[in-house]
Scaffold this motif. Structure first.
Motif, PDB file in Angstrom:
ATOM      1  N   UNK A 166       5.939  11.341   0.568  1.00  0.00           N
ATOM      2  CA  UNK A 166       4.977  12.435   0.486  1.00  0.00           C
ATOM      3  C   UNK A 166       5.699  13.639  -0.100  1.00  0.00           C
ATOM      4  N   UNK A 167       5.336  13.982  -1.317  1.00  0.00           N
ATOM      5  CA  UNK A 167       6.038  15.045  -2.016  1.00  0.00           C
ATOM      6  C   UNK A 167       5.158  15.604  -3.124  1.00  0.00           C
ATOM      7  N   UNK A 168       5.324  16.889  -3.386  1.00  0.00           N
ATOM      8  CA  UNK A 168       4.611  17.509  -4.506  1.00  0.00           C
ATOM      9  C   UNK A 168       5.487  17.517  -5.760  1.00  0.00           C
ATOM     10  N   UNK A 215      -4.509   3.489   8.173  1.00  0.00           N
ATOM     11  CA  UNK A 215      -5.076   4.525   7.324  1.00  0.00           C
ATOM     12  C   UNK A 215      -4.375   5.837   7.635  1.00  0.00           C
ATOM     13  N   UNK A 216      -3.789   6.432   6.622  1.00  0.00           N
ATOM     14  CA  UNK A 216      -3.012   7.662   6.796  1.00  0.00           C
ATOM     15  C   UNK A 216      -3.661   8.773   5.979  1.00  0.00           C
ATOM     16  N   UNK A 217      -4.148   9.787   6.681  1.00  0.00           N
ATOM     17  CA  UNK A 217      -4.795  10.930   6.040  1.00  0.00           C
ATOM     18  C   UNK A 217      -3.983  12.192   6.278  1.00  0.00           C
ATOM     19  N   UNK A 218      -4.251  13.186   5.452  1.00  0.00           N
ATOM     20  CA  UNK A 218      -3.562  14.482   5.581  1.00  0.00           C
ATOM     21  C   UNK A 218      -2.053  14.292   5.698  1.00  0.00           C
ATOM     22  N   UNK A 219      -1.501  13.538   4.788  1.00  0.00           N
ATOM     23  CA  UNK A 219      -0.087  13.215   4.850  1.00  0.00           C
ATOM     24  C   UNK A 219       0.781  14.449   4.648  1.00  0.00           C
ATOM     25  N   UNK A 220       1.915  14.446   5.336  1.00  0.00           N
ATOM     26  CA  UNK A 220       2.861  15.554   5.299  1.00  0.00           C
ATOM     27  C   UNK A 220       4.207  15.046   4.794  1.00  0.00           C
ATOM     28  N   UNK A 221       5.033  15.933   4.259  1.00  0.00           N
ATOM     29  CA  UNK A 221       6.360  15.489   3.791  1.00  0.00           C
ATOM     30  C   UNK A 221       7.162  14.775   4.875  1.00  0.00           C
ATOM     31  N   UNK A 222       6.985  15.194   6.121  1.00  0.00           N
ATOM     32  CA  UNK A 222       7.728  14.557   7.215  1.00  0.00           C
ATOM     33  C   UNK A 222       7.243  13.145   7.535  1.00  0.00           C
ATOM     34  N   UNK A 223       6.170  12.705   6.905  1.00  0.00           N
ATOM     35  CA  UNK A 223       5.731  11.322   7.048  1.00  0.00           C
ATOM     36  C   UNK A 223       6.490  10.383   6.116  1.00  0.00           C
ATOM     37  N   UNK A 224       7.293  10.935   5.241  1.00  0.00           N
ATOM     38  CA  UNK A 224       8.087  10.122   4.317  1.00  0.00           C
ATOM     39  C   UNK A 224       9.026   9.210   5.089  1.00  0.00           C
ATOM     40  N   UNK A 225       8.933   7.911   4.822  1.00  0.00           N
ATOM     41  CA  UNK A 225       9.734   6.914   5.547  1.00  0.00           C
ATOM     42  C   UNK A 225       9.423   5.532   4.973  1.00  0.00           C
ATOM     43  N   UNK A 226      10.177   4.549   5.421  1.00  0.00           N
ATOM     44  CA  UNK A 226       9.805   3.160   5.209  1.00  0.00           C
ATOM     45  C   UNK A 226       8.964   2.733   6.403  1.00  0.00           C
ATOM     46  N   UNK A 247       0.783  -1.228   0.000  1.00  0.00           N
ATOM     47  CA  UNK A 247       0.000   0.000   0.000  1.00  0.00           C
ATOM     48  C   UNK A 247       0.816   1.279   0.000  1.00  0.00           C
ATOM     49  N   UNK A 248       2.127   1.166   0.102  1.00  0.00           N
ATOM     50  CA  UNK A 248       2.952   2.357   0.071  1.00  0.00           C
ATOM     51  C   UNK A 248       3.021   2.951  -1.327  1.00  0.00           C
ATOM     52  N   UNK A 249       3.636   4.125  -1.415  1.00  0.00           N
ATOM     53  CA  UNK A 249       3.767   4.771  -2.709  1.00  0.00           C
ATOM     54  C   UNK A 249       4.044   6.245  -2.568  1.00  0.00           C
ATOM     55  N   UNK A 250       3.886   6.950  -3.691  1.00  0.00           N
ATOM     56  CA  UNK A 250       4.098   8.395  -3.739  1.00  0.00           C
ATOM     57  C   UNK A 250       2.753   9.101  -3.666  1.00  0.00           C
ATOM     58  N   UNK A 251       2.641  10.072  -2.786  1.00  0.00           N
ATOM     59  CA  UNK A 251       1.396  10.818  -2.626  1.00  0.00           C
ATOM     60  C   UNK A 251       1.728  12.278  -2.373  1.00  0.00           C
ATOM     61  N   UNK A 252       0.843  13.157  -2.790  1.00  0.00           N
ATOM     62  CA  UNK A 252       1.047  14.583  -2.559  1.00  0.00           C
ATOM     63  C   UNK A 252       0.694  14.957  -1.130  1.00  0.00           C
ATOM     64  N   UNK A 253       1.277  16.028  -0.615  1.00  0.00           N
ATOM     65  CA  UNK A 253       0.877  16.503   0.725  1.00  0.00           C
ATOM     66  C   UNK A 253      -0.629  16.705   0.798  1.00  0.00           C
ATOM     67  N   UNK A 254      -1.199  16.277   1.922  1.00  0.00           N
ATOM     68  CA  UNK A 254      -2.642  16.342   2.100  1.00  0.00           C
ATOM     69  C   UNK A 254      -3.376  15.110   1.617  1.00  0.00           C
ATOM     70  N   UNK A 255      -2.680  14.233   0.934  1.00  0.00           N
ATOM     71  CA  UNK A 255      -3.296  13.024   0.415  1.00  0.00           C
ATOM     72  C   UNK A 255      -3.401  11.918   1.449  1.00  0.00           C
ATOM     73  N   UNK A 256      -3.897  10.766   0.999  1.00  0.00           N
ATOM     74  CA  UNK A 256      -4.127   9.622   1.881  1.00  0.00           C
ATOM     75  C   UNK A 256      -3.553   8.351   1.279  1.00  0.00           C
TER      76      UNK A 256
END
Length: 115
Positions: free
Chosen positions: A113-115, A82-93, A8-17
């Motif tokens: 988490x990156x734009x 479930x991860x909502x409102x993701x922020x760049x600082x949530x980027x991790x394994x 379920x991991x991947x690339x998502x924009x800030x604010x995404x889920x």
């Protein structure tokens, strides 16, 4: 042989889920405390969320409270994050862990988490 497989991991924009899944085999999930952890290169692995066998009692890191939700489906032997409102600082394994008499870890899934 116990095996935990995260997905379920991947690339998502800030604010995404995103929703992470951890499928367990070789154990009976209802007997285990399950948790999600994350790690950034060069830093220690940190606890993100924990859910106890009853499926009701949970703990969260302060940094994710109100944004992340951990849940478990014991018949399916699966735990979710479930991860909502993701922020760049949530980027991790992100890693799944099962705890009873010993700890078992999955191989991890990358969340970026990156734009």
């Amino acid at each position: 042989q116990v095996q935990l497989v995260e997905s379920g991991g991947g690339l998502v924009q800030p604010g995404g889920s995103l929703r992470l899944s951890c499928a367990a085999s070789g154990l009976t999930l209802r007997n285990y405390v399950m948790s999600w952890h994350r790690q950034v290169p060069g830093l220690e692995r940190e606890l993100v969320a924990r859910i106890y066998s009853d499926g009701v009692n949970t703990n969260y890191a302060d940094s994710v409270k109100g944004r992340f939700t951990i849940s478990r489906d014991n018949p399916k032997n699966t735990v979710y994050l479930q991860m909502n409102n993701l922020k760049p600082e949530d980027t991790a394994v992100y890693y799944c862990k099962a705890t009873r008499w010993a700890d078992y870890w999955g191989q991890g899934t990358q969340v970026t988490v990156s734009s």
